[in-house]
Motif scaffolding. Structure first.
Motif, PDB file in Angstrom:
ATOM      1  N   ALA A 142     -64.473  11.829 -12.512  1.00 47.07           N
ATOM      2  CA  ALA A 142     -64.471  11.216 -11.182  1.00 47.07           C
ATOM      3  C   ALA A 142     -64.515   9.697 -11.282  1.00 47.07           C
ATOM      4  CB  ALA A 142     -65.648  11.734 -10.368  1.00 47.07           C
ATOM      5  N   THR A 143     -65.310   9.182 -12.209  1.00 46.07           N
ATOM      6  CA  THR A 143     -65.411   7.732 -12.375  1.00 46.07           C
ATOM      7  C   THR A 143     -64.069   7.151 -12.816  1.00 46.07           C
ATOM      8  OG1 THR A 143     -67.746   7.923 -12.937  1.00 46.07           O
ATOM      9  CG2 THR A 143     -66.630   5.892 -13.591  1.00 46.07           C
ATOM     10  N   SER A 147     -61.561   7.218  -9.959  1.00 50.98           N
ATOM     11  CA  SER A 147     -61.932   6.237  -8.930  1.00 50.98           C
ATOM     12  C   SER A 147     -61.610   4.817  -9.375  1.00 50.98           C
ATOM     13  CB  SER A 147     -63.414   6.352  -8.595  1.00 50.98           C
ATOM     14  OG  SER A 147     -63.700   7.623  -8.069  1.00 50.98           O
ATOM     15  N   THR A 159     -69.349  13.138 -15.083  1.00 49.67           N
ATOM     16  CA  THR A 159     -68.980  12.080 -14.148  1.00 49.67           C
ATOM     17  C   THR A 159     -67.807  11.248 -14.648  1.00 49.67           C
ATOM     18  OG1 THR A 159     -70.581  10.533 -15.095  1.00 49.67           O
ATOM     19  CG2 THR A 159     -71.332  11.899 -13.254  1.00 49.67           C
ATOM     20  N   LYS A 160     -67.457  11.372 -15.926  1.00 42.72           N
ATOM     21  CA  LYS A 160     -66.358  10.569 -16.476  1.00 42.72           C
ATOM     22  C   LYS A 160     -65.042  10.828 -15.745  1.00 42.72           C
ATOM     23  CE  LYS A 160     -68.312  10.260 -21.096  1.00 42.72           C
ATOM     24  NZ  LYS A 160     -68.273  10.794 -22.440  1.00 42.72           N
ATOM     25  N   SER A 184     -71.905  13.534 -18.816  1.00 42.69           N
ATOM     26  CA  SER A 184     -70.493  13.228 -19.063  1.00 42.69           C
ATOM     27  C   SER A 184     -69.538  13.776 -18.021  1.00 42.69           C
ATOM     28  CB  SER A 184     -70.088  13.750 -20.443  1.00 42.69           C
ATOM     29  OG  SER A 184     -70.702  12.978 -21.431  1.00 42.69           O
ATOM     30  N   TRP A 207     -76.241  14.666 -14.432  1.00 40.61           N
ATOM     31  CA  TRP A 207     -74.812  14.940 -14.488  1.00 40.61           C
ATOM     32  C   TRP A 207     -74.191  14.650 -15.835  1.00 40.61           C
ATOM     33  CZ3 TRP A 207     -71.042  14.983 -10.090  1.00 40.61           C
ATOM     34  CH2 TRP A 207     -71.611  15.578  -8.973  1.00 40.61           C
TER      35      TRP A 207
END
Length: 187
Positions: free
Chosen positions: A86-87, A90, A83-84, A81, A79
């Motif tokens: 969603a992370t 969150s 994911t930045k 970057s 995945w």
């Protein structure tokens, strides 16, 4: 231009198609057009999926290796970057809920997760803390705020010299494993 610029194939039928079926087919066509367009535009492979209730639409396009193997919807991708987004969202939700603070040190939070992960029978790594992975000097004072702002001393995943500040001992076996296996053997 956006989605309106993408071609939409027409599916003639001899009899009326139930709404769920033609909507599903239209969504499938839009997804196929998006991934074909993006794969051609960026000379890369793309996979896109959407699920709503029991209906799933998925499409893939591009090639995944030098031999020209076409992308498939069940291909695995690292995945990176992406994911930045969603992370970050969150973590900010957890901050708003009072579950953590932006100035909390990252290592204790992540290490508690890694302790559970490393207890799994399929854990194949030689490290179980972020200090073991990236070097204690690189991560011991790093805060969640610094991570979110990409201002931490955690080594950059994609650089040739993943130590910051340089020079330091390269202690990042995860990156080597991910690049070697495409993430397939990583829990």
């Amino acid at each position: 231009r956006g989605l309106d610029a993408l071609p939409r194939p027409h599916h003639p039928t001899a009899s009326p198609t139930p709404p769920a079926t033609w909507r599903q087919r239209e969504l499938d066509d839009v997804f196929a057009a998006i991934v074909e367009h993006e794969a051609a535009k960026y000379n890369a492979s793309f996979s896109l999926a959407f699920q709503m209730g029991d209906q799933v639409s998925a499409a893939a396009a591009g090639v995944v290796d030098p031999a020209g193997t076409r992308a498939a919807v069940d291909d695995k991708y690292a995945w990176g970057s992406i994911t930045k987004m969603a992370t970050g969202a969150s973590i900010l939700k957890l901050v708003a809920d009072g579950a953590l603070a932006l100035d909390d040190r990252m290592a204790p939070r992540v290490d508690s997760f890694l302790a559970k992960l490393s207890a799994r029978p399929d854990w194949n790594e030689t490290w179980s803390t972020v200090g073991e992975l990236w070097g204690v000097a690189n991560v011991s004072k790093t805060t969640i705020r610094e991570l979110l702002g990409m201002e931490s001393s955690v080594p950059d995943f994609d650089t040739a010299n993943n130590c910051h500040p340089s020079p330091c001992e390269n202690t990042d076996p995860l990156r080597a494993t991910l690049y070697e296996t495409g993430g397939a053997d990583t829990p």
